[in-house]
Design a protein around this motif. Sequence first.
Motif, mmCIF file in Angstrom:
data_model
loop_
_atom_site.group_PDB
_atom_site.id
_atom_site.type_symbol
_atom_site.label_atom_id
_atom_site.label_comp_id
_atom_site.label_asym_id
_atom_site.label_seq_id
_atom_site.Cartn_x
_atom_site.Cartn_y
_atom_site.Cartn_z
ATOM 1 N N TYR A 1 0.762 -9.313 4.928
ATOM 2 C CA TYR A 1 -0.405 -9.117 5.931
ATOM 3 C C TYR A 1 -1.041 -9.693 5.301
ATOM 4 N N ARG B 1 5.136 -7.001 8.883
ATOM 5 C CA ARG B 1 5.330 -7.654 10.600
ATOM 6 C C ARG B 1 4.301 -8.106 10.505
ATOM 7 N N ARG C 1 -4.947 5.505 10.885
ATOM 8 C CA ARG C 1 -5.339 4.694 9.401
ATOM 9 C C ARG C 1 -6.804 5.304 8.558
ATOM 10 N N PHE D 1 0.725 -1.157 -0.548
ATOM 11 C CA PHE D 1 -0.424 -0.198 -0.292
ATOM 12 C C PHE D 1 0.750 0.882 0.083
ATOM 13 N N MET E 1 2.765 9.096 2.267
ATOM 14 C CA MET E 1 3.276 7.973 1.782
ATOM 15 C C MET E 1 4.426 7.909 1.910
ATOM 16 N N SER F 1 4.950 -6.180 2.837
ATOM 17 C CA SER F 1 4.268 -5.174 3.227
ATOM 18 C C SER F 1 2.926 -5.281 3.541
ATOM 19 N N MET F 2 2.157 -4.789 2.826
ATOM 20 C CA MET F 2 0.272 -5.098 3.427
ATOM 21 C C MET F 2 0.040 -6.109 2.079
ATOM 22 N N HIS G 1 11.544 0.988 3.937
ATOM 23 C CA HIS G 1 10.505 0.706 3.765
ATOM 24 C C HIS G 1 10.149 0.095 2.715
HETATM 25 C C1 MLT Z 1 3.020 -0.537 3.130
HETATM 26 O O1 MLT Z 1 3.642 -0.396 3.033
HETATM 27 O O2 MLT Z 1 2.242 -1.673 2.421
HETATM 28 C C2 MLT Z 1 2.325 -0.348 4.078
HETATM 29 O O3 MLT Z 1 2.343 1.260 4.289
HETATM 30 C C3 MLT Z 1 1.723 -0.984 5.641
HETATM 31 C C4 MLT Z 1 1.015 -0.685 7.046
HETATM 32 O O4 MLT Z 1 0.835 1.089 6.147
HETATM 33 O O5 MLT Z 1 1.183 -1.173 7.542
#
Ligand code: MLT
Length: 262
Positions: A96, A118, A130, A27, A149, A92-93, A241
């Motif tokens: 998840y 993470r 958020r 994201f 961002m 990152s996302m 990142h």
């Molecule tokens: C990402 O890089 O996917 C997002 O910044 C992750 C997040 O906002 O937790």
Amino acid sequence: MRLNINSINVDYEDRSKGIPLLLIHGFPLHRGMWAPQIEGLAGAARLLAPDLRGFGKSDTPAGPYGMEDFARDLDGLLGSLKIDRAVLCGFSMGGYIAFAFHKLFAEKVAGMILLDTRAEADTEEGKKKRVEMANSVRQRGIEFAVEAMLPKLLGQVSQRYNPQLLHQVASMIRENKQAGLINAQHAMAARPDSLAYLPEIQCPVLIAVGDQDVLTPVPSSEAMASRIAKCELKIVRGAGHLASMEYPEQVNAAIRDYLKAI
Ligand code: MLT
């Protein structure tokens, strides 16, 4: 390429041959973030890079979305392509989403590569931020996401010396849709904690993280590595990142070695 999956059009790239490697973007980006991997990993794997629902050239169905919705879209993509098992590579996302995919379809996961991500859920403060970001994107448009961002995605070295990368990442953010970013923020806020789940992951895992990552810092990667049975942790020096775009040679070399070993 384009397929209709779960009643939405999913746009994706399908390059090269070998073990399927499903590249799951973060994201507020889209599959364009994987250009350095699509080029650098050619010959090492079959590289599948979809635009997730709400991002890039894929459709943006009405929300709310959950991490499971993204995971089910990916499962639909693999099913349509007749792929039984894949290595998941989530940034990152995307990480998840990889956890959500593993919880639903562990038998389809041949391996996992977790890039700058993470396993912890958001804190209450994080969830609040958020919602604020989603509201600001609704009121002020995509440009708000660019401003908020960009400084967090790239490390100090890239911000100072790599204007081309800054421009490229900003353009990628602008190519997304407001509604997609809003839905994804709410989906990330609602995601469950996955730390306690990590011991269930029995496939080989590679974790890589930039040592200057401010969004998903090194201790989050260490926390994941200490809970996963077969895991290697690579720290990318000087990267923020978006280590996979900032230092693609290092990240690609780690992915190649990992793919050779599984
Ligand atoms: C990402 O890089 O996917 C997002 O910044 C992750 C997040 O906002 O937790």
